[in-house]
Write an enzyme that holds these catalytic residues in place. Structure first.
Site, PDB file in Angstrom:
ATOM      1  N   HIS A 289       1.620  -2.296   5.581  1.00 51.02           N
ATOM      2  CA  HIS A 289       1.415  -2.576   4.155  1.00 51.02           C
ATOM      3  C   HIS A 289       2.417  -1.807   3.297  1.00 51.02           C
ATOM      4  O   HIS A 289       2.816  -2.283   2.231  1.00 51.02           O
ATOM      5  CB  HIS A 289       0.001  -2.186   3.737  1.00 51.02           C
TER       6      HIS A 289
ATOM      7  N   ARG B 297       0.853  -1.192   0.000  1.00 53.69           N
ATOM      8  CA  ARG B 297       0.000   0.000   0.000  1.00 53.69           C
ATOM      9  C   ARG B 297       0.886   1.239   0.000  1.00 53.69           C
ATOM     10  O   ARG B 297       1.685   1.424   0.923  1.00 53.69           O
ATOM     11  CB  ARG B 297      -0.900   0.003   1.236  1.00 53.69           C
TER      12      ARG B 297
ATOM     13  N   GLU C  61      -8.040  -8.064  13.045  1.00 59.94           N
ATOM     14  CA  GLU C  61      -8.556  -8.202  11.680  1.00 59.94           C
ATOM     15  C   GLU C  61      -8.259  -9.608  11.164  1.00 59.94           C
ATOM     16  O   GLU C  61      -7.094  -9.938  10.932  1.00 59.94           O
ATOM     17  CB  GLU C  61      -7.916  -7.152  10.763  1.00 59.94           C
TER      18      GLU C  61
ATOM     19  N   ASP D 195      -3.777  -8.515   2.961  1.00 52.42           N
ATOM     20  CA  ASP D 195      -5.144  -8.725   3.422  1.00 52.42           C
ATOM     21  C   ASP D 195      -5.761  -9.768   2.501  1.00 52.42           C
ATOM     22  O   ASP D 195      -5.865  -9.544   1.279  1.00 52.42           O
ATOM     23  CB  ASP D 195      -5.955  -7.428   3.341  1.00 52.42           C
TER      24      ASP D 195
ATOM     25  N   HIS E 280      -5.815  -9.860   8.015  1.00 51.55           N
ATOM     26  CA  HIS E 280      -4.562  -9.097   7.989  1.00 51.55           C
ATOM     27  C   HIS E 280      -3.386  -9.948   8.469  1.00 51.55           C
ATOM     28  O   HIS E 280      -3.374 -10.401   9.610  1.00 51.55           O
ATOM     29  CB  HIS E 280      -4.746  -7.877   8.901  1.00 51.55           C
TER      30      HIS E 280
END
Length: 237
Positions: free
Chosen positions: A149, A104, A216, A156, A219
């Site tokens: 990320h 990311r 999460e 994910d 994740h």
């Protein structure tokens, strides 16, 4: 090793990972994925299912996220190798991964922070965070000013079941990017099937070196990270 000991170990590793993520890494001057040495997962696993929502309006911000020009998954080579290994193992068992996010860009993380600080943009509240006030997303750990990320070692992912050449997503108890306690990997109130699906994903990812973030279920961060001190800001394209 007992279940309690194993759970404690996973939590300790996840907390250590979060602590490293809180440290400001150096942002690489690389201008492209190739220059950064990142690998697109489909070069190793051509059939892997992709549902990269940040390249679309179907995400918690309600619009395509800056930095995502295409639904692609870039990772550092050892991480990409490990994720491809998970996919091969799951395919041999009649299952498969569904990829929601990988590397990311820093600019994308900054866009998330700006969104979280805008009290007026709540278009996806009923779907993504019905029980959490938007002003609490930082405090409760759902949005952060820096993300693992961006170091290209975190993914994910969801789990799919494959039959007769067709794969469909399994019921994981919540959708991807649901902000709330029900998304915690060991959440109470799940059905036995939802619990089993999360555990299957957890075990498959752990076998290849990925550690789950307990808040999460989707994740995972590869450990040890290949380069925990470097973040990237090249576009996903």
């Amino acid at each position: 090793m007992t279940t309690r000991t194993c759970t404690s170990l996973v939590l300790a590793i996840a907390l250590a990972t979060s602590a490293r993520a809180a440290e400001a890494p150096t942002v690489s001057p690389a201008r492209s994925a190739a220059e950064a040495g990142l690998v697109e997962i489909r070069t190793l696993s051509p059939g892997i299912a992709m549902d990269v929502r940040y390249a679309t309006a179907n995400n918690f911000t309600g619009r395509p996220v800056p930095g995502y020009a295409a639904p692609a998954c870039y990772l550092l080579p050892p991480v990409a190798d490990a994720l491809a290994r998970v996919e091969r193992t799951l395919r041999s068992q009649g299952h498969a991964l569904q990829v929601h996010d990988c590397y990311r860009p820093v600019r994308s993380v900054q866009a998330f922070v700006a969104w979280a600080r805008d009290p007026h943009e709540t278009s996806r509240k009923a779907t993504q965070y019905p029980d959490v006030d938007k002003s609490r997303l930082f405090a409760e750990g759902y949005i952060a000013e820096r993300s693992g990320h961006s170091r290209a070692a975190t993914v994910d992912v969801g789990l799919m079941q494959c039959e007769a050449g067709r794969c469909t997503p399994l019921d994981m108890g919540t959708d991807f990017d649901f902000f709330g306690t029900r998304a915690h990997t060991a959440a109470d109130g799940l059905t036995p099937l939802q619990q089993a699906n999360r555990q299957r994903l957890l075990q498959a990812m752990a076998a290849a070196g990925f550690v789950n973030y307990p808040q999460e279920w989707w994740h995972y961060t590869f450990q040890p990270e290949p380069d925990p001190h470097t973040a990237y800001d090249v576009p996903v394209d």
